[in-house]
Write an enzyme that holds these catalytic residues in place. Structure first.
Site, PDB file in Angstrom:
ATOM      1  N   ILE A   1       0.774  -1.113   0.022  1.00  0.00           N
ATOM      2  CA  ILE A   1       0.159   0.049  -0.054  1.00  0.00           C
ATOM      3  C   ILE A   1       0.952   1.353  -0.056  1.00  0.00           C
ATOM      4  O   ILE A   1       0.444   2.480  -0.171  1.00  0.00           O
ATOM      5  CB  ILE A   1      -0.865   0.073   1.150  1.00  0.00           C
ATOM      6  CG1 ILE A   1      -2.104   0.906   0.803  1.00  0.00           C
ATOM      7  CG2 ILE A   1      -0.181   0.550   2.538  1.00  0.00           C
ATOM      8  CD1 ILE A   1      -3.096   0.453  -0.142  1.00  0.00           C
ATOM      9  N   HIS A   2       2.122   1.177   0.232  1.00  0.00           N
ATOM     10  CA  HIS A   2       2.963   2.296   0.056  1.00  0.00           C
ATOM     11  C   HIS A   2       3.027   3.052  -1.163  1.00  0.00           C
ATOM     12  O   HIS A   2       2.900   2.518  -2.166  1.00  0.00           O
ATOM     13  CB  HIS A   2       4.323   1.979   0.349  1.00  0.00           C
ATOM     14  CG  HIS A   2       4.841   1.417   1.689  1.00  0.00           C
ATOM     15  ND1 HIS A   2       5.495   2.225   2.556  1.00  0.00           N
ATOM     16  CD2 HIS A   2       4.384   0.395   2.422  1.00  0.00           C
ATOM     17  CE1 HIS A   2       5.409   1.586   3.766  1.00  0.00           C
ATOM     18  NE2 HIS A   2       4.715   0.494   3.692  1.00  0.00           N
TER      19      HIS A   2
ATOM     20  N   HIS B   1       9.387  -5.189   2.596  1.00  0.00           N
ATOM     21  CA  HIS B   1       8.632  -4.773   1.186  1.00  0.00           C
ATOM     22  C   HIS B   1      10.094  -5.048   0.000  1.00  0.00           C
ATOM     23  O   HIS B   1      10.340  -4.045  -0.479  1.00  0.00           O
ATOM     24  CB  HIS B   1       8.561  -3.301   1.209  1.00  0.00           C
ATOM     25  CG  HIS B   1       7.210  -3.155   1.954  1.00  0.00           C
ATOM     26  ND1 HIS B   1       5.743  -3.093   1.324  1.00  0.00           N
ATOM     27  CD2 HIS B   1       7.017  -2.917   2.969  1.00  0.00           C
ATOM     28  CE1 HIS B   1       5.110  -2.865   2.417  1.00  0.00           C
ATOM     29  NE2 HIS B   1       5.471  -2.832   3.407  1.00  0.00           N
TER      30      HIS B   1
ATOM     31  N   HIS C   1       6.735  -7.951   8.812  1.00  0.00           N
ATOM     32  CA  HIS C   1       5.637  -8.556   8.653  1.00  0.00           C
ATOM     33  C   HIS C   1       5.757  -9.964   7.704  1.00  0.00           C
ATOM     34  O   HIS C   1       5.593  -9.707   6.359  1.00  0.00           O
ATOM     35  CB  HIS C   1       4.436  -7.962   8.026  1.00  0.00           C
ATOM     36  CG  HIS C   1       4.719  -6.662   7.126  1.00  0.00           C
ATOM     37  ND1 HIS C   1       5.482  -6.682   5.884  1.00  0.00           N
ATOM     38  CD2 HIS C   1       4.238  -5.348   7.164  1.00  0.00           C
ATOM     39  CE1 HIS C   1       5.434  -5.823   5.102  1.00  0.00           C
ATOM     40  NE2 HIS C   1       4.797  -4.898   5.863  1.00  0.00           N
TER      41      HIS C   1
ATOM     42  N   ASN D   1       4.494 -11.200   3.985  1.00  0.00           N
ATOM     43  CA  ASN D   1       3.789 -10.068   3.396  1.00  0.00           C
ATOM     44  C   ASN D   1       4.986  -9.176   2.612  1.00  0.00           C
ATOM     45  O   ASN D   1       5.680  -8.707   3.448  1.00  0.00           O
ATOM     46  CB  ASN D   1       2.776  -9.429   4.337  1.00  0.00           C
ATOM     47  CG  ASN D   1       1.667 -10.209   4.758  1.00  0.00           C
ATOM     48  OD1 ASN D   1       1.611 -10.399   5.875  1.00  0.00           O
ATOM     49  ND2 ASN D   1       0.941 -10.807   3.834  1.00  0.00           N
TER      50      ASN D   1
ATOM     51  N   ARG E   1      13.973 -23.332  -5.934  1.00  0.00           N
ATOM     52  CA  ARG E   1      15.551 -22.961  -6.277  1.00  0.00           C
ATOM     53  C   ARG E   1      15.814 -21.380  -5.719  1.00  0.00           C
ATOM     54  O   ARG E   1      17.161 -20.914  -5.987  1.00  0.00           O
ATOM     55  CB  ARG E   1      15.792 -23.094  -7.747  1.00  0.00           C
ATOM     56  CG  ARG E   1      15.813 -24.627  -8.075  1.00  0.00           C
ATOM     57  CD  ARG E   1      15.886 -24.852  -9.508  1.00  0.00           C
ATOM     58  NE  ARG E   1      14.608 -24.550 -10.299  1.00  0.00           N
ATOM     59  CZ  ARG E   1      13.579 -25.367 -10.114  1.00  0.00           C
ATOM     60  NH1 ARG E   1      13.478 -26.611  -9.390  1.00  0.00           N
ATOM     61  NH2 ARG E   1      12.483 -24.911 -10.767  1.00  0.00           N
TER      62      ARG E   1
ATOM     63  N   ASP F   1      -3.728 -11.992  12.224  1.00  0.00           N
ATOM     64  CA  ASP F   1      -5.124 -11.340  12.148  1.00  0.00           C
ATOM     65  C   ASP F   1      -5.942 -12.421  11.455  1.00  0.00           C
ATOM     66  O   ASP F   1      -7.208 -12.245  11.321  1.00  0.00           O
ATOM     67  CB  ASP F   1      -5.192 -10.213  11.823  1.00  0.00           C
ATOM     68  CG  ASP F   1      -4.797 -10.104  10.184  1.00  0.00           C
ATOM     69  OD1 ASP F   1      -4.120 -11.283   9.750  1.00  0.00           O
ATOM     70  OD2 ASP F   1      -4.941  -9.042   9.811  1.00  0.00           O
TER      71      ASP F   1
ATOM     72  N   ASP G   1       0.740  -3.895  13.088  1.00  0.00           N
ATOM     73  CA  ASP G   1       0.629  -3.173  11.795  1.00  0.00           C
ATOM     74  C   ASP G   1      -0.631  -2.259  11.482  1.00  0.00           C
ATOM     75  O   ASP G   1      -1.291  -2.143  10.645  1.00  0.00           O
ATOM     76  CB  ASP G   1       0.798  -4.148  10.741  1.00  0.00           C
ATOM     77  CG  ASP G   1       0.935  -3.323   9.287  1.00  0.00           C
ATOM     78  OD1 ASP G   1       1.515  -2.117   9.227  1.00  0.00           O
ATOM     79  OD2 ASP G   1       0.784  -3.947   8.131  1.00  0.00           O
TER      80      ASP G   1
ATOM     81  N   GLY H   1      -2.346  -2.357   5.808  1.00  0.00           N
ATOM     82  CA  GLY H   1      -2.303  -2.513   7.165  1.00  0.00           C
ATOM     83  C   GLY H   1      -3.151  -3.532   7.859  1.00  0.00           C
ATOM     84  O   GLY H   1      -3.985  -4.387   7.132  1.00  0.00           O
TER      85      GLY H   1
END
Length: 391
Positions: free
Chosen positions: A141-142, A195, A216, A219, A227, A248, A274, A309
């Protein structure tokens, strides 16, 4: 770091005490000068918890984007941080890192200016800068437009957090020069990979340089393949790494949660929320950098369905860990307190009820409802328990 304790001697009587290692029977926790003196069997107490309440070390959350209607990016101020921390304290979090996601240089600088004063807020242990040095292919979502390799202006602001409590930075190691990782660690920051589309070899090299966490787990990162183990495989296989996980039931399937715990163990896998602004409110929508985020079936998403989040608190994460992973309450509590404290280098201060430790505590009932919290021995009692407080 906002942990100044009261000089008044306080004693809390509880029928059930988790001391950070074991569940114990009835006892009385004595507190003086904001520190634990010990657990005794004395009968006289300042506070008597309900008979079914469990007293435990307070929760430590290293990834808190918002709460109480506030997103840190929108209010990178002392007032904004206070609102976020107060919302999460009601759910048992007595120590946290308010988290700034990828944003403009001015926003990082605004938080940097406010950071020292924010450390006086009870419960603020430092800050978490999630970005801006992320991999666009794993942006989640960044905002893609703000993802970048920090320039000297960014670096100056980011490095200033090195002496602001126990602060950390999430970055994609493959997207920055190795010297930048060295520079950030040298400034006193903890570094987590996140990320990221890194190979397992790239993560290994980063860990050799001092990267100590993964943000996280599962994710927004390269996955485990036959491999190429990716970030996930590196995280699961390297005992030097701590890993945060969002428990969650949405971000990670229960089978993945169980695999993570089996590989990492309770001393390296830590619960994180988060959390976003809706935590601690009855609201159903908020704006994230101009995008509308909606809560539906406990899932926060933008219009494209991208997760934004989590709608989660630490007491809910503890409850979910017991239910979804099938672990003991003791193990879940360790993952919520002792392990993140160790990651932050606070293992001799937080995460146990033992002589000399800070009196950061939570009390909750079998329905996982928080009935009281104490930070440095200063309490905040829940409505369900106010009638039990004496003296």
């Amino acid at each position: 770091m906002g942990q100044a304790g009261s000089s008044v001697v306080l004693s809390i009587a509880a029928q059930h005490i988790f001391d950070g290692a074991d569940m114990r029977g009835p006892g009385l926790v004595r507190i003086s000068q904001g520190r634990i003196e010990g657990i005794t069997e004395e009968a006289r107490a300042s506070i008597h918890l309900p008979r079914d309440a469990i007293l435990a070390p307070g929760f430590v959350d290293v990834q808190v984007n918002g709460g109480g209607g506030v997103l840190l990016n929108d209010q990178p101020t002392e007032a904004g941080v206070r609102r976020i921390v107060e919302a999460h304290r009601k759910a048992g979090t007595t120590g946290c890192l308010p988290t700034l996601i990828t944003d403009r240089s001015e926003i990082i600088e605004r938080l940097a200016v406010a950071a020292q004063a924010c450390l006086e807020i009870p419960g603020v242990l430092g800050f978490h800068l999630e970005g801006p040095a992320l991999n666009r292919s794993r942006k989640g979502i960044h905002p893609e437009a703000e993802i970048r390799v920090p320039d000297r202006r960014d670096l100056a602001a980011i490095k200033s957090f090195g002496d602001r409590g126990r602060s950390m930075v999430t970055l994609a190691p493959e997207c920055v020069p190795a010297s930048m990782i060295d520079e950030l660690i040298g400034a006193g920051l903890r570094i987590a990979a996140g990320h990221s589309d890194a190979t397992a070899a790239e993560i290994g090299e980063a860990v050799d340089r001092g990267v100590s966490g993964v943000t996280h787990l599962f994710n927004a990162m390269s996955q485990l393949n036959a491999r190429e183990p990716g970030v996930v495989g590196a995280a699961l296989g390297d005992d030097r790494l701590f890993a945060g996980i969002i428990c969650d039931g949405i971000h990670v399937d229960r089978a993945g949660l169980r695999v993570a715990l089996r590989c990492k163990g309770r001393d390296r896998l830590m619960l994180v929320t988060d959390a976003m602004p809706l935590a601690g409110t009855n609201d159903r929508q908020f704006l994230l950098q101009g995008r509308e985020i909606t809560l539906h079936d406990n899932r926060l998403t933008d219009r494209d369905g991208t997760l934004a989040g989590a709608h989660l608190t630490m007491i809910e994460a503890v409850r979910n860990a017991v239910a979804l992973i099938g672990i003991s309450l003791a193990d879940a509590l360790i993952m919520a307190s002792r392990t993140p404290a160790a990651f932050l280098g606070l293992g001799s201060e937080l995460g146990r009820i033992a002589p000399g430790y800070r009196a950061d505590l939570v009390a909750f009932n079998p329905n996982f409802e928080v009935v009281g919290t104490w930070i440095g021995g200063v309490g905040s009692m829940g409505e369900a328990n106010k009638a039990s407080e004496r003296g």
